[in-house]
Write an enzyme that holds these catalytic residues in place. Sequence first.
Site, PDB file in Angstrom:
ATOM      1  N   ASP A  33      -3.617 -11.443   2.281  1.00  0.00           N
ATOM      2  CA  ASP A  33      -1.993 -11.132   2.980  1.00  0.00           C
ATOM      3  C   ASP A  33      -1.647 -11.918   3.760  1.00  0.00           C
ATOM      4  OD1 ASP A  33      -2.841  -8.931   0.992  1.00  0.00           O
ATOM      5  OD2 ASP A  33      -2.017  -7.467   2.588  1.00  0.00           O
ATOM      6  N   LYS A 117      -1.439  -7.290  -5.314  1.00  0.00           N
ATOM      7  CA  LYS A 117      -2.003  -5.706  -5.079  1.00  0.00           C
ATOM      8  C   LYS A 117      -1.360  -5.221  -4.484  1.00  0.00           C
ATOM      9  CE  LYS A 117      -4.201  -6.369  -0.142  1.00  0.00           C
ATOM     10  NZ  LYS A 117      -2.940  -5.859   0.670  1.00  0.00           N
ATOM     11  N   CYS A 150      -5.377  -4.311   5.547  1.00  0.00           N
ATOM     12  CA  CYS A 150      -6.656  -4.774   3.832  1.00  0.00           C
ATOM     13  C   CYS A 150      -7.498  -5.925   3.931  1.00  0.00           C
ATOM     14  CB  CYS A 150      -5.210  -5.785   3.399  1.00  0.00           C
ATOM     15  SG  CYS A 150      -3.561  -4.623   3.207  1.00  0.00           S
TER      16      CYS A 150
END
Length: 205
Positions: A33, A117, A150
């Site tokens: 991310d 995702k 995450c």
Amino acid sequence: MAQLKPGSVAVPEIPVEERVELPASETAVIVVDMQNDFVKPEGRLFVPTAPQTIEPIRKLLEKARKAGVKVFYTQDTHYEGDPEFKIWGEHARYGTWGWEIVEELKPVEGRDIVVRKTRYDGFYGTPMDDLLRVYGIRNTVIVGTVANICVLHTAGSAALRWYKVYVPMDGISALNDFDYYAALRQISFLYKGVVVRSVDGIEFK
Ligand code: ZN
């Protein structure tokens, strides 16, 4: 609502490796991310320490690519009405600037693999596990943000599938120190991952 506010808690000792050598053909780097919304001050969910991880991650990627190590990215991806917006506000919305991976760490087209995702875990509902298996990966070096969200969920998910997890301390970022160390503690203690002092201590052979 009452708030639980304990006094200071001590961080338990977390073992740290100075140097690890990983087999290039069985190792993947997973960049979690590193998108404008999380890494840039103008982003919608800015993590203040994320910008300082760009350079270490860039160095790690350079080493990985030179050694022929597979590079994966996760890309948080949401659409209008996503329930996560109720928790965090709108972020990483498909097609927006904030959704894009930061310019400094752009995936190499046709080489690196980007896995979109919808939740914290890079394996949940994605082809991540399948792809790692296809390429014979056993070790994952996980960097990115947010450390206790995450990164931790992706690291945990990797470890639950028996991939070995390595996390360089200068490659992850969190909203505060508690979250940062809590992530390292869980990765080390619970998932038997290896915390490495710096990306400089990670070599691929
Ligand atoms: Zn999200």
